[in-house]
Design an enzyme around this catalytic site. Structure first.
Site, mmCIF file in Angstrom:
data_model
loop_
_atom_site.group_PDB
_atom_site.id
_atom_site.type_symbol
_atom_site.label_atom_id
_atom_site.label_comp_id
_atom_site.label_asym_id
_atom_site.label_seq_id
_atom_site.Cartn_x
_atom_site.Cartn_y
_atom_site.Cartn_z
ATOM 1 N N LYS A 84 0.855 -1.191 0.000
ATOM 2 C CA LYS A 84 0.000 0.000 0.000
ATOM 3 C C LYS A 84 0.891 1.241 0.000
ATOM 4 C CE LYS A 84 -4.297 0.940 2.547
ATOM 5 N NZ LYS A 84 -4.931 0.744 3.858
HETATM 6 O O1 G3P Z 1 -7.479 1.780 5.841
HETATM 7 C C1 G3P Z 1 -7.919 2.997 5.369
HETATM 8 C C2 G3P Z 1 -9.269 3.454 5.860
HETATM 9 O O2 G3P Z 1 -10.222 2.453 5.781
HETATM 10 C C3 G3P Z 1 -9.264 4.280 7.103
HETATM 11 O O3 G3P Z 1 -10.544 4.465 7.663
HETATM 12 O O4 G3P Z 1 -12.066 5.227 9.449
HETATM 13 O O5 G3P Z 1 -9.596 5.722 9.623
HETATM 14 O O6 G3P Z 1 -11.015 6.921 7.971
HETATM 15 P P1 G3P Z 1 -10.815 5.637 8.736
#
Ligand code: G3P
Length: 218
Positions: A84
């Site tokens: 990633k």
């Molecule tokens: O892994 C990336 C993403 O899903 C992060 O989510 O909830 O931290 O914005 P969040």
């Protein structure tokens, strides 16, 4: 739509994998930090649990050369590691270099359709647009998913739209309706997708009637 789980919690991953509900795992530096474990150790365990299914592990360097080197090191953990990289100029360079070596790349932190267009042209396997973080600032995360799906369809890009930063059950439903290839969802939210008050009500009434019937199955 494929369902990935967005976590580095191996207990949660093991339960979901056993149920056959998930098609992959995504992690990020914050989720690794939350697990309190070494990235190599935890990603190896996740890759074993997922038996060949894609497991995203994120680089933390910011220049292309180091991102590529970190990506190659992460890829040594297991063949199902997807590297990633962030959607920056250097991230796109690293994406091209890694994908040129046959490594699957997930380009993350995508917040615009133009960013997604560049990621596809850089050979990304997945593009991760963040729905919830756009909604957080009063923009429309789902509109971004719609735009990217349309653009990728227009030009037949192979890059898969991986809806990320999913916070609600409606995000999951809408991403599936729009045609996102994948949604990565936190484990608690995957569990909550089973909930419906009419299911609970119906089950309570069936069980009450069964009790009155005096019947037994086992
Ligand atoms: O892994 C990336 C993403 O899903 C992060 O989510 O909830 O931290 O914005 P969040």
């Amino acid at each position: 739509m494929k369902l990935f789980v967005d976590t580095a919690d191996t207990k949660a991953i093991a339960e979901l994998a056993e149920m056959g509900l998930i098609d992959g795992v995504t992690t990020n530096p914050s989720l690794i930090m939350k697990s309190g474990r070494d990235i190599f150790e935890v990603v190896r365990e996740i890759c074993d649990l997922m038996e060949g299914m894609p497991v995203s592990a994120e680089v933390v360097a910011t220049n292309a050369g180091e991102m590529e080197a970190e990506g190659l090191k992460l890829k040594e953990i297991a063949s199902n590691v997807v590297v990633k990289v962030p959607l920056t100029w250097d991230g796109l360079k690293a994406c091209r270099r890694l994908s040129g070596q046959g490594i699957e790349v997930n380009v993350t932190l995508c917040f615009s359709a133009n960013q997604a267009l560049l990621a596809a042209k850089s050979g990304a396997t997945y593009i991760s647009p963040f729905i919830g973080r756009l909604d957080d600032i009063n923009l429309d995360g789902m509109e971004l998913i719609e735009d990217i799906v349309e653009i990728y369809e227009n030009y037949e890009f192979d890059t898969q739209v991986l809806a990320a930063s999913i916070r609600t059950a409606n995000h999951v439903r809408d991403a599936a309706k729009i045609g996102a290839h994948v949604a990565t969802v936190p484990p608690d939210l995957i569990k909550k997708l089973t909930l419906h008050p009419l299911t609970d009500k119906g089950l309570a009434s069936f069980l009450a009637d069964w009790k009155k019937s005096g019947g037994e199955i086992l």
